[in-house]
Design an enzyme around this catalytic site. Structure first.
Site, PDB file in Angstrom:
ATOM      1  CG  ASP A 248     -12.195  44.902  61.959  1.00 45.99           C
ATOM      2  OD1 ASP A 248     -11.188  45.175  61.265  1.00 45.99           O
ATOM      3  OD2 ASP A 248     -13.164  45.676  62.066  1.00 45.99           O
TER       4      ASP A 248
HETATM    5  C1  BGC Z   1     -11.894  48.041  59.869  1.00 46.79           C
HETATM    6  C2  BGC Z   1     -12.240  47.042  58.792  1.00 46.79           C
HETATM    7  C3  BGC Z   1     -11.123  46.975  57.788  1.00 46.79           C
HETATM    8  C4  BGC Z   1      -9.838  46.641  58.507  1.00 46.79           C
HETATM    9  C5  BGC Z   1      -8.645  46.532  57.584  1.00 46.79           C
HETATM   10  C6  BGC Z   1     -10.510  47.883  60.438  1.00 46.79           C
HETATM   11  O1  BGC Z   1     -10.118  49.024  61.123  1.00 46.79           O
HETATM   12  O2  BGC Z   1     -12.850  47.974  60.896  1.00 46.79           O
HETATM   13  O3  BGC Z   1     -13.451  47.398  58.181  1.00 46.79           O
HETATM   14  O4  BGC Z   1     -11.425  46.047  56.786  1.00 46.79           O
HETATM   15  O5  BGC Z   1      -9.563  47.653  59.444  1.00 46.79           O
HETATM   16  O6  BGC Z   1      -8.249  47.772  57.146  1.00 46.79           O
END
Ligand code: BGC
Length: 755
Positions: A248
């Site tokens: 993530d």
């Molecule tokens: C989220 C993810 C997301 C990523 C990219 C994170 O804050 O938890 O679900 O894909 O950001 O934007």
């Protein structure tokens, strides 16, 4: 460097390969691995700046060797960064209990991703809704692992059939947003196996999902990005996952641990202020600064942005990737093998080959088309749950005088806050949708009743908060007057959910008071909930009808009109239990949620959602699986048979162990859609087991008077529990009860089965 063995019969020039079979690694990838310099290799395991500016995550090309770039984009409800179709929230799709619809959605969102020139979708998210407060409940499917698994498989299959890599996220136990960057889910292996892992397992075994996203949180003390048991032992060694694991965003907080545990791609690979796309003047200014010897701009950024950082910013949010310099140093110094880096690249290139990136053999896609808008409307309709409908208040006839009330009744509720936000080119509010659909003789009077409760967005927390210059006075009186003069009051209310924060179960602002005041004077009151998940409804007995429409996306008003006026049967069923009060839910102590000292004790074990309400004999406000229809259904002729040979639970495709047949008849006067639910109860067990667990379901549309006999398969896993002592799935001999009905609490037919 020693490349792994190369099969003789592989064409050296062709990297495209659909199969994941052992030994079929394309020879070309091995050749590439030999030709890549260390510098180039390091560029393939971490994100970089996307020159096109659209990707959420970007792996740059290696032009010298014709390795293309890889663009990954959010998210679960529509394509981020370019104007695109805003589909309903994932929980709305889940409320349809319709796997065909989930597959159609997957293919459609893949087409949108391709049209935006993206290769991978950072979706779907299928964390279990363990606590109703979860700020991302709207981005997930359900509290039940079986329902979640079936939808996950269908959505991933659809996305990948559309030529786009799917990402199963967030692995694992990222069930709350409170303290999400640090909190440790303290959870038993049995609960992991039975509740939190199954959807990921199904996506890997049944669909060969391309990638898995390691979450921010810790699981039993270890960060997901560094969790070897999860990333390697379970995912790869047990389930046979051959895709790549992506972190993530900024979730990686060291080099060696994650590298060795099985993390392949560190995202986004740069500090927040370089990556962020929200046009913050502050970050733009920092980015433009020269690096001063007395204070490098990264440090300056840290100091300057501290007041606006969330309480526990992820450790890496202002630092460079741990898979850059730190990984190079570790390899140079012999602390890590270069072959470890190559294995990561091999996984990535294999998926890129599988999806045609090397040959430019990817579908062109389509973005924001009328057909996509139509699908968004159909999902919103199918996902709408009619929770209550006293005296057949709904459907409306169309010629009523309607008082449309609510602080945002003339604004569409497109989605929740955070990385799933979508910017649609059009969106219809309840006011516009109802006005378009009204018959002659009908009228609509709009009354806000309250000042706006607004929209929540995680992105706002990164910027200074701008105080509202004035606060509008509540105008509940005005709403009451409109309600008095109308045949029916429709009150539209919303919550404020965003990634990065959990939400309160009470509706924000004075919306509960507004509903109570309106229902006290209106002839009939219909409440329309635009919420991320379950909310408290202190007024529910005083209103005539309640519709849960979740976050309906851009087609909000159109979908609401078709359900309110009966053009569509409200065929959604609750994918989560709605409890009467916060204390009724399974994780209701502080130690369980939000946790104490960085630990959330999952002491409820497998008793999540309705499993808890059943076990503790707590009457929910609305049970899991509940949803009324405008027609009535009757169930009869249940029969159950055990197959000769069951599956081995370790096989890739689950096969039937038992078959359930039941006849369902539409005994009402309108066409309707029923969701037939089959639950299993292990009558006697050597371990505590939930009183019932969802084992199969099927949605079907029936004309008035029509009946159909359904045949549903139950897999061996549906009968099994995870035996922690022996580390395996076990089905104990003895009696099982098969419960078939309309919800987890509305069982219409029962039968017994001897295993
Ligand atoms: C989220 C993810 C997301 C990523 C990219 C994170 O804050 O938890 O679900 O894909 O950001 O934007």
């Amino acid at each position: 460097m020693t490349p792994t063995s190369t099969p003789d019969d592989t064409d050296d020039t062709d990297v495209a390969d659909d199969s994941h079979d052992e030994g079929s690694t394309p020879a070309r990838i091995e050749t590439l691995l030999e030709e890549l310099t260390l510098e180039e290799k390091l560029s393939l395991v971490r994100g970089a700046y996307d020159p096109a500016g659209n990707a959420t995550g970007y792996v740059p090309p290696v032009e010298r060797l014709d390795i293309p770039s890889l663009s990954l984009v959010d998210g679960p409800m529509g394509i981020r960064a370019v104007p695109s179709t805003a589909f309903p929230a994932s929980i709305s799709l889940a409320a349809s209990w319709d796997t065909d619809l989930a597959a159609e959605f997957g293919e459609t969102i893949a087409a949108e991703a391709r049209a935006a020139d993206q290769d991978a979708l950072l979706a779907p998210g299928f964390n279990i809704v363990r606590v109703p407060q979860c700020g991302r409940a709207f981005e997930y499917y359900s509290e039940d692992p079986y329902l979640t698994s079936r939808l996950a498989v269908a959505a991933v299959e659809g996305i990948q059939a559309g030529g786009v890599m799917a990402t199963a996220k967030h692995y694992l136990a990222n069930n709350q947003e409170a303290d999400r960057h640090h909190v440790s889910a303290e959870v038993s292996e049995r609960a992991l196996r039975e509740i939190y892992l199954p959807a990921f397992e199904a996506a890997v075994r049944e669909t060969e999902v391309s990638s898995v996203m390691a979450s921010y949180n810790r699981i039993n003390g270890t960060y997901a990005t560094a969790h070897r048991w999860l990333l390697t032992e379970v995912l790869r060694e047990e389930w046979g996952f051959e895709g790549f694991v992506v972190s993530d965003w900024w979730a990686t907080n060291e080099c060696a641990g994650p590298a060795e545990a099985g993390l392949d791609l560190d995202m986004p690979g740069m500090p927040l202020y370089e990556w962020q796309e929200h046009g913050s003047a502050l970050f733009d200014a920092i980015d433009a600064l020269p690096d001063a010897p007395w204070m490098p701009k990264r440090e300056l950024a840290e100091v300057v942005t501290r007041p606006w950082q969330p309480p526990n910013p992820n450790p890496n949010v202002l630092k460079d990737s741990f898979f850059g310099e730190p990984l190079r140093e570790a390899i140079d110094e012999g602390r890590l093998e270069e072959s470890l880096l190559e294995e990561k690249i091999r996984r990535l290139l294999r998926e890129m080959a599988r999806f045609g990136l090397f040959d430019g053999d990817q579908p062109a896609g389509e973005l924001d088309t009328p057909a996509h808008h139509d699908l968004a409307r159909r999902i919103a309709e199918r996902g709408t749950v009619l929770l209550r409908n006293e005296n057949e208040t709904l459907p409306l006839a169309g010629d009523e005088r309607i008082a449309l009330i609510g602080p945002h009744a003339d604004e569409p509720k497109v989605g929740g806050g955070g990385s799933s936000e979508v910017d649609p080119t059009r969106a219809t509010s309840p006011f516009d949708g109802l006005s378009d659909r009204l018959d002659a003789g009908g009228s609509i009077t709009l009354a806000h009743g309250l000042p706006p409760v607004g929209d929540a967005s995680m992105h706002d927390s990164l910027l200074p908060e701008i105080p509202t210059p004035w606060v509008e006075e509540p105008r509940i009186e005005e709403a009451m007057a409109a309600a008095r003069d109308a045949d029916v009051a429709v009150v539209v209310v919303r919550d404020l959910a965003t990634e990065g924060d959990d939400r309160d179960l009470a509706l924000p602002g004075a919306q509960d008071e507004l509903i109570a005041a309106v229902s006290a004077v209106a002839e009939r009151t219909v409440v329309v909930l635009n919420t991320a998940g379950a909310v408290e409804m202190p007024w529910f007995e005083s209103v005539d009808a309640v519709l849960e429409t979740w976050y309906p996306g851009q087609e909000d008003g159109h979908a609401l009109a078709s359900v309110l006026f009966g053009d569509a049967d409200p065929s959604g069923r609750l994918p989560v239990t709605v409890g009467a009060r916060a204390a009724d839910y399974p994780a209701s102590s502080e130690a369980q949620y939000p946790g104490i000292g960085g630990r959330a004790e999952y002491s409820e074990g497998v008793f999540v959602g309705y499993r808890h309400f059943d076990e503790a004999e707590i009457e929910p406000l609305f049970p899991f699986g509940h949803g009324l229809s405008y027609t009535e259904f009757a169930y009869r002729d249940l029969s159950v048979s055990l197959e000769e040979t069951g599956d081995s639970s370790d096989g890739d495709e689950p096969t039937a162990l038992a078959t359930v047949e039941v006849t369902v008849e539409n005994v009402g006067e309108r066409p309707g859609r029923e969701v037939v639910q089959v639950y299993l109860r292990d009558v006697e067990s050597s371990v505590p087991r939930p009183p019932k667990e969802l084992a199969a379901f099927e949605a079907l549309s029936l004309e008035a008077g029509e009946s159909r006999t359904l045949s549903l398969s139950l897999t061996e896993r549906a009968f099994a529990f995870f035996d922690e002592d022996d580390g395996e799935w076990v089905v104990e001999d003895g009696a099982f009860e098969v419960l078939v009905g309309r919800s987890s609490r509305d069982v219409r037919e029962r039968a017994s089965l001897e295993y």
